[in-house]
Design a protein around this motif. Structure first.
Motif, PDB file in Angstrom:
ATOM      1  N   ARG A 298       0.683  -1.242   0.063  1.00  0.00           N
ATOM      2  CA  ARG A 298       0.060  -0.160   0.149  1.00  0.00           C
ATOM      3  C   ARG A 298       1.020   1.295  -0.044  1.00  0.00           C
ATOM      4  NH1 ARG A 298      -5.309  -1.337   3.954  1.00  0.00           N
ATOM      5  NH2 ARG A 298      -6.229  -3.144   2.935  1.00  0.00           N
ATOM      6  N   GLY A 300       1.785   4.498  -1.803  1.00  0.00           N
ATOM      7  CA  GLY A 300       1.161   5.237  -2.922  1.00  0.00           C
ATOM      8  C   GLY A 300       2.074   6.212  -3.481  1.00  0.00           C
ATOM      9  N   ARG A 305      -3.147   6.779  -8.456  1.00  0.00           N
ATOM     10  CA  ARG A 305      -4.370   7.419  -7.578  1.00  0.00           C
ATOM     11  C   ARG A 305      -3.628   8.313  -6.387  1.00  0.00           C
ATOM     12  NH1 ARG A 305      -8.805   4.202  -7.898  1.00  0.00           N
ATOM     13  NH2 ARG A 305      -9.028   3.968 -10.244  1.00  0.00           N
ATOM     14  N   TYR A 313      -1.381  11.012   3.261  1.00  0.00           N
ATOM     15  CA  TYR A 313      -2.376  10.186   2.903  1.00  0.00           C
ATOM     16  C   TYR A 313      -3.473  10.260   3.890  1.00  0.00           C
ATOM     17  CZ  TYR A 313       1.204   8.508  -0.342  1.00  0.00           C
ATOM     18  OH  TYR A 313       2.239   8.380  -1.112  1.00  0.00           O
ATOM     19  N   GLU A 317      -7.838   5.904   2.162  1.00  0.00           N
ATOM     20  CA  GLU A 317      -7.373   6.051   1.131  1.00  0.00           C
ATOM     21  C   GLU A 317      -6.104   5.020   0.784  1.00  0.00           C
ATOM     22  OE1 GLU A 317      -5.497   9.179  -1.068  1.00  0.00           O
ATOM     23  OE2 GLU A 317      -4.818  10.243   0.807  1.00  0.00           O
ATOM     24  N   GLN A 319      -6.186   1.959   1.191  1.00  0.00           N
ATOM     25  CA  GLN A 319      -6.538   0.759   0.250  1.00  0.00           C
ATOM     26  C   GLN A 319      -6.433   0.969  -1.053  1.00  0.00           C
ATOM     27  OE1 GLN A 319     -10.361  -0.836   1.156  1.00  0.00           O
ATOM     28  NE2 GLN A 319      -9.849  -2.810   0.798  1.00  0.00           N
ATOM     29  N   VAL A 320      -6.553   2.107  -1.633  1.00  0.00           N
ATOM     30  CA  VAL A 320      -6.683   2.559  -2.901  1.00  0.00           C
ATOM     31  C   VAL A 320      -5.400   2.235  -3.497  1.00  0.00           C
ATOM     32  CG1 VAL A 320      -6.856   4.395  -4.698  1.00  0.00           C
ATOM     33  CG2 VAL A 320      -8.284   4.290  -2.923  1.00  0.00           C
ATOM     34  N   GLU A 381      -7.750  -0.131 -13.076  1.00  0.00           N
ATOM     35  CA  GLU A 381      -8.745  -1.203 -12.834  1.00  0.00           C
ATOM     36  C   GLU A 381      -8.371  -2.446 -13.138  1.00  0.00           C
ATOM     37  OE1 GLU A 381     -11.215  -0.367 -11.151  1.00  0.00           O
ATOM     38  OE2 GLU A 381     -10.824   1.745 -10.805  1.00  0.00           O
ATOM     39  N   TYR A 384      -6.050  -3.905 -10.677  1.00  0.00           N
ATOM     40  CA  TYR A 384      -6.901  -4.275  -9.461  1.00  0.00           C
ATOM     41  C   TYR A 384      -7.295  -5.698  -9.663  1.00  0.00           C
ATOM     42  CZ  TYR A 384      -6.795   0.451  -7.441  1.00  0.00           C
ATOM     43  OH  TYR A 384      -6.757   1.655  -6.761  1.00  0.00           O
ATOM     44  N   ARG A1088      -9.576  -0.287   5.317  1.00  0.00           N
ATOM     45  CA  ARG A1088      -8.995   0.273   4.130  1.00  0.00           C
ATOM     46  C   ARG A1088      -7.623   1.133   4.401  1.00  0.00           C
ATOM     47  NH1 ARG A1088     -14.642   2.205   3.551  1.00  0.00           N
ATOM     48  NH2 ARG A1088     -14.127   4.067   4.383  1.00  0.00           N
TER      49      ARG A1088
END
Length: 1216
Positions: A298, A300, A305, A313, A317, A319-320, A381, A384, A1088
């Protein structure tokens, strides 16, 4: 002109590669490398990694030079290395005042900066504008400085610079307890500026400390003053903490690719091959991708994103970023080097091919490593849904100089220009090689001729302190004083090493100064500090532990030397003036050659000079220290051994008449205690089935002749427990103590201080003296002067004397209380707390709920002691006991880590309550009497009791009577009955001993319990039965009836949870909107923010559970959560709850169902209400079985949550 060889041509190619990718950016003035052409910031870590390839190429040129031109190129490259390293050194030296401050504070605002201006060498951002505290970067600089110096480079030019480097060692040696921002400068991965304890920082510091120890920074041209010194205990502590953390990086990062730098090149910090392999496999399985390795889960940084407008962060977020973390190609180069150093050809081939596939070529055909690869925004996507399926784009710096440098080094080794060993001249890579068995050398020294003669009667020949001369023996605190001069430099304003305690490994060496050889007694034997060494049994136990520690952790040349002093001050002689049996038994084991499974050699000190490790105290010769320092050293070496006055005379004198009137402050010491025991557990001590407690003596007394030493003021005391019997005051009434402390009542105003002083003059009873001195200390202060027997003294002097006398008589309750008044701090307090904290444990001190203080990170010793005394308030006995228990817990977690499995927070206040309640249960006494017994346990018995409670073993408390006949006052012996001839003039005292219940006895009780259903326990008693058997059966029945309530209280107080509890709770949280526990909310958003294995998540759950003050109720909450987790694991993803789940309602519903099933009368229910209104019988029900608590919790779950049921309202339940 001679033609170039093929090797020379290849080296020239790498030189051109270096020039175009690294050296062309080096600043000609400072020697530093900027981050990029647009950004002049020069990071310490990046600069060191980048210059390593220049150093490696210089080594290759020097090795294969076949022309003068090659030698010139080697020198040119070497000077580039020296210029950069000296540039970094100059930048750090410009912040020398921060270095000096950080040694004492370890505060993030006092640290050296992580980056400087490449043009000027000055700082570029403020102290709080960046995460500057990066211990791994400073450690990498020191490690590389050591390796380069060992290879022949001279980077350090002056003794002032040597002093600065020595202080850099002090800067990093506390890495094992200093949270920092880590290798990625972020700390907690939310990037909110929260530092963490990082494995990569600890490992790099450990490697740097070991590498630079005893290294001459001037190389072959140096002398004694250019040698730097590292105390071995600091590196060993880093190693112990590192091994306990791996493969975890920190609280917020369950794994990090940076750990590869610790288990392999450049640090090679881990000597446990299994741990190395486990960490490597975890990195590969969780972080490897097609284009490189993710830094951590995780992450970022620079993902599609990530919001580029802010650095931090939001927790939700994180988990994004899962599955789309950027991948860093430089870790392929790390794995190539790892394979080269370990001889793994397949690994080298695999990652070389991967590295080549992700490198980019310039128009000139130069291979360059990009900083990282990221997933394009429009492909997120798909990534993912199918990780590692999408093409990634290179972004960031090109080339990434850190990775480019590693690539060039790997190529130089692969093509045979260098061997792995030439990049590691200090042989760090051999750290995991098997070591020979360690033989611990042991020397026993008698304090005087009398002790020596008594040991000789047992055929044990030892030397006295005087007989070992010309060798000199000093306590460990003297070595602390000596090492405080190390690194001292007036010109730079450096004060040398902070006066932290010296560890076992350092005192196990011999030291030379001029023509003198010095030996040191370990810290654990120094009774001048904390009171623990006053207990001979504990001292022997700690000695055996120290022998085992030396055999495990010793890595220096020569054998370790352990000195054990036998002192009369420890009350080492029994009634017959003989050494205690435990001491004789220990020495016999040493004579046999083995103790606790460790090989030992017992001998005289002079016999071990040639086989021991010897360190030269060369830094004491520094002329810059001046006359003042020389005088201090002279005082240390020339002073005579300290003569401590004998506290109490054993001479029989005529009995002095004594007044039996109580003082106006009678019992104030006892009323200051705050330990409470659950009333349900406290039984009346006069019950027939209780363990008999010998009565306290009330009127029998023996005055002891007052020693003639002018330093003593109190009259020779009676035995400590010789005082009028008083009923214990309720510790639950704090106003009883406030009466004496706040000075606000009429009764207090009526207390005449002069009368108290007169009573103190006349009193010969230790408890009376303690009450009066306690009152005077609180109201008049420690410096208030009074006159005792015509001699002036201050209250603090009397308090110190009281402490010594209580220690002499082994009255541990008063010892602990006076130690608290004197604010004594155990020497290894911070180290013990750190040992617990870094092993994924949190600490709390003080009694819940009002005074509990949570300790979540390592703290300096004084700060930690301040928190403990604040949490314990006016109960100074508990403050001392808290420190004591922290030492024992740290000892256990080092030697028996399994005792702490599934325990996240150690609540010392609750543990103290549980220990008192166990004494109350076992001795069938009141809570106040139990707390009195607890505080009067010897340190060794306290440690034994704590171990039994942690291990869950059944134990028994045996009692003995301490007999002191009139002609043997001041001596001690154990007896179980009284001789009628001696009963006229004798003091008897209850002594408690903790031991393990016999296996057969324990097994019998549990066997009976398991084969008797609850309903059948009330069967009629046979007519013909022996009264003794009936009494035993009653005792067994009593034990059985409360065992599950007791077990829940113990587990709740110890915060023990089932295996895998927290990741399973994470799964429950994933399927609902949140969990509510007694009004505390665990939101779904935590899933998350955090991963299932993240330590932060476990801490969050634990924090909510710890809001419940009753340990047994807390444990039922854990059981209810386990029912929920079992349901989620067996539902095949069918269940989902769009609401909050109230766990406490499930427990209350289960209790109601239980009461209905059992048909218990309402008056009995009302009488049997326990914590939170739950029936005590429900608390005392086993978890498993048809009528177990888990069964009732399942049924309650079905009534509260929308769980599918059949037509008969039965739950299709797979939980068992």
């Amino acid at each position: 002109m001679r033609n170039r060889s093929n090797s020379g041509v290849r080296l020239d190619y790498y030189q051109r590669l270096l020039n175009k990718t690294i050296l062309k950016f080096q600043n000609p003035v400072t020697g530093l490398l900027p981050s990029s052409e647009e950004n002049s910031h020069a990071w310490v870590r990046d600069n060191v990694y980048a210059i390593l390839s220049v150093w490696a190429l210089a080594l290759a040129y020097r090795k294969t030079a076949d022309l003068d031109e090659d030698r010139a190129k080697a020198y040119e490259l070497e000077q580039s290395v020296v210029k950069l390293m000296r540039g970094l050194l100059r930048c750090m030296m410009s912040q020398v005042e921060k270095l000096e401050k950080f040694k004492h504070t370890q505060h993030v605002n006092d640290c050296l900066h992580a980056k400087y201006c490449s043009k000027t060498g000055k700082t570029v951002v403020g102290d709080q504008a960046w995460g500057h505290l990066q211990i791994d970067a400073t450690s990498l600089f020191i490690l590389s400085l050591a390796q380069m110096t060992a290879s022949g480079l001279q980077i350090i030019f002056t003794l002032d610079e040597v002093s600065f480097v020595q202080n850099l060692i002090f800067y990093i040696e506390t890495a094992y307890r200093t949270p920092d921002y880590g290798i990625w400068e972020r700390g907690d991965k939310t990037n909110h500026g929260l530092p963490e304890l990082n494995s990569s920082s600890i490992g790099m510091a450990k490697a740097a400390l070991e590498a630079i120890n005893e290294l001459d920074l001037f190389g072959a041209r140096g002398g004694p003053l250019s040698v730097v010194h590292v105390l071995p205990d600091e590196a060993q502590q880093c190693q112990a903490i590192l091994l306990s953390m791996l493969p975890r990086e920190s609280n917020s990062k369950e794994i990090d690719a940076a750990l590869l730098t610790v288990i392999s090149f450049p640090a090679f910090a881990v000597d446990d091959l299994e741990k190395v392999e486990e960490t490597r496999e975890t990195i590969v399985s969780k972080l490897e991708g097609k284009y490189g390795f993710c830094r951590f889960l995780r992450d970022g940084y620079k993902t599609a994103r990530e919001d580029p407008n802010r650095l931090h962060y939001e927790p939700w977020e994180l988990q994004v970023f899962e599955r789309i973390e950027c991948q860093w190609p430089m870790f392929f180069a790390f794995f190539v080097l790892d394979g080269l150093f370990n001889g793994k050809e397949e690994q080298v081939k695999k990652y070389s091919e991967k590295l080549e596939s992700v490198m980019l070529k310039t128009d000139e055909g130069i291979n360059m490593i990009p900083e990282l690869y990221t997933v394009q925004k429009e492909k997120v996507e798909q990534e993912y849904r199918n990780p590692n399926s999408q093409k990634r784009d290179p972004i960031g710096k090109l080339p990434h100089r850190w990775g480019q440098s590693l690539y060039i080094m790997s190529k130089l080794v692969q093509e045979g220009f260098l061997s792995p060993g030439e990049l590691d001249p200090l042989n760090r890579r051999l750290v995991s090689e098997p070591k020979p068995d360690i033989v611990v050398q042991v020397v026993i020294l008698a304090e005087d001729d009398y002790i020596q003669g008594k040991l000789l009667e047992h055929d044990i020949k030892v030397q006295t302190m005087e007989e070992v001369r010309p060798l000199q023996v000093f306590p460990a605190r003297v070595l602390t004083q000596i090492y405080s001069l190390l690194g001292k430099n007036k010109k730079l304003g450096l004060t040398g090493r902070p006066k932290n305690e010296i560890g076992l490994l350092a005192t196990s060496k011999l030291y030379t100064f001029h023509d003198q050889i010095l030996a040191f007694i370990p810290q654990m034997a120094d009774e001048h500090q904390f009171y623990l060494p006053k207990d001979t049994h504990l001292k022997l136990d700690m000695f055996a532990n120290d022998v085992g520690s030396l055999s495990s952790y010793w890595s220096s040349l020569g054998r370790p030397l352990l000195i054990f002093p036998v002192s009369s001050n420890l009350n080492s002689l029994d009634v017959g003036h003989n050494p205690p049996g435990a001491l004789i038994g220990t020495i016999r084991k040493l004579q046999s050659g083995y103790i606790a499974g460790t090989r030992v050699h017992l001998g005289n000190l002079a016999d071990f000079v040639t086989t021991s490790c010897i360190t030269k105290l060369s830094f004491l010769r520094d002329p810059s220290h001046g006359e003042e320092v020389k005088n201090m050293i002279g005082d240390i070496f020339n002073r005579a051994p300290e003569a401590r006055p004998r506290l109490l005379s054993s001479t029989r004198i005529k009995m002095r008449p004594r007044s039996h009137s109580k003082s106006s402050v009678h019992g104030i010491v006892r009323r200051s205690r705050s330990i409470q025991v659950d009333p349900a557990q406290a039984k009346d001590h006069e019950q027939e089935n209780g363990v008999p407690i010998p009565p306290r003596s009330q009127d029998v007394e023996f005055p002891i002749q007052r020693p003639s030493s002018p330093s003593l003021h109190l009259k020779g005391s009676l035995h400590p427990l010789t005082y009028s019997h008083q009923s214990p005051c309720s510790s639950s009434s704090p106003q009883l103590f406030h009466f004496f402390h706040q000075g606000a009542t009429k009764q207090e105003n009526a207390i005449n201080v002069n009368e108290l002083v007169e009573q103190l003059n006349n009193s010969e009873v230790l408890h009376e003296q303690a009450d009066i001195i306690h009152y005077l200390y609180l109201h008049k202060g420690p410096d208030w002067e009074i006159t005792i027997d015509g001699k002036k003294c201050c209250i603090k002097e009397l308090l110190v004397e009281l402490y010594e006398k209580a220690g002499h008589w082994k009255h541990w309750g008063l010892v602990r209380h006076t130690a608290g008044l004197l604010k004594k701090r155990v020497e290894e307090l911070a180290l013990a707390a750190t040992d617990l904290l870094v092993r994924q444990k949190q600490l709390s001190v003080g009694l819940p709920p009002d005074r509990e203080r949570v300790i979540m990170r390592p703290l300096p010793p004084d700060d930690l002691a301040r928190i403990i005394f604040d949490a314990c308030g006016e109960d100074l006995s508990t403050a001392s006991l808290t420190q004591e228990l922290l030492i024992y817990l740290a000892m256990f977690i080092r030697t028996e880590p399994k005792l702490f499995n599934e325990m996240l927070r150690l609540r010392v206040g609750l543990i103290i309550q549980v220990m008192a309640s166990e004494l109350a249960r076992t001795l069938k006494c009141s809570g106040d009497e139990a707390s009195d017994h607890l505080l009067n346990l010897s340190p060794f018995e306290m440690k034994t009791l704590l171990h039994h409670i942690l291990s869950g073993k059944e134990f028994i408390i045996s009692t003995g009577t301490l007999i002191r006949p009139s002609h043997e006052v001041g001596r001690s012996k154990w007896s179980t009955d009284l001789d009628s001839d001696e009963h006229t003039n004798v003091e008897d005292e209850c002594r408690l001993s903790v031991s393990t219940k016999k296996v057969g006895e324990e097994a019998t009780e549990f066997a009976k319990l398991s084969r008797k259903p609850h309903a059948k326990m009330q069967k009629s008693i046979p007519r013909h039965i022996d009264p003794t058997d009936l009494e035993k059966e009653d005792d067994q029945e009593s034990d059985r009836q409360g065992q599950w309530l007791r077990r829940r209280r113990l587990d709740g107080a110890l915060n023990r949870v089932p295996v895998g509890f927290y990741p399973r709770v994470w799964k429950v949280l994933k399927m609902c909107h949140g969990l509510v526990i007694e009004g505390q909310h665990l939101p779904h958003s935590l899933t998350r923010e955090m991963t299932p294995g993240e330590f932060k998540f476990a801490l969050h759950v634990e924090m909510v559970l710890n809001k419940i003050p009753q340990p047994e109720y807390r444990q039922l909450m854990v059981e209810a959560l386990m029912v929920l987790t079992l349901m989620t694991e067996n539902d095949n993803n069918k269940l989902s709850f769009p609401t909050l789940i109230h766990v406490d309602k499930i427990v209350q519903a289960a209790n109601a169902i239980y009461l209905k099933d059992q048909e218990i009368p309402s008056d009995v229910v009302e009488h049997a209400k326990g914590a939170a209104g739950i029936c005590l019988h429900f608390y005392d029900t086993a978890p498993s079985g048809r009528f177990g608590t888990m069964s009732y919790l399942c049924r309650a779950l079905a009534t509260i949550l929308p769980i599918p049921v059949d037509k008969d309202a039965n739950v299709d339940c797979a939980i068992s």
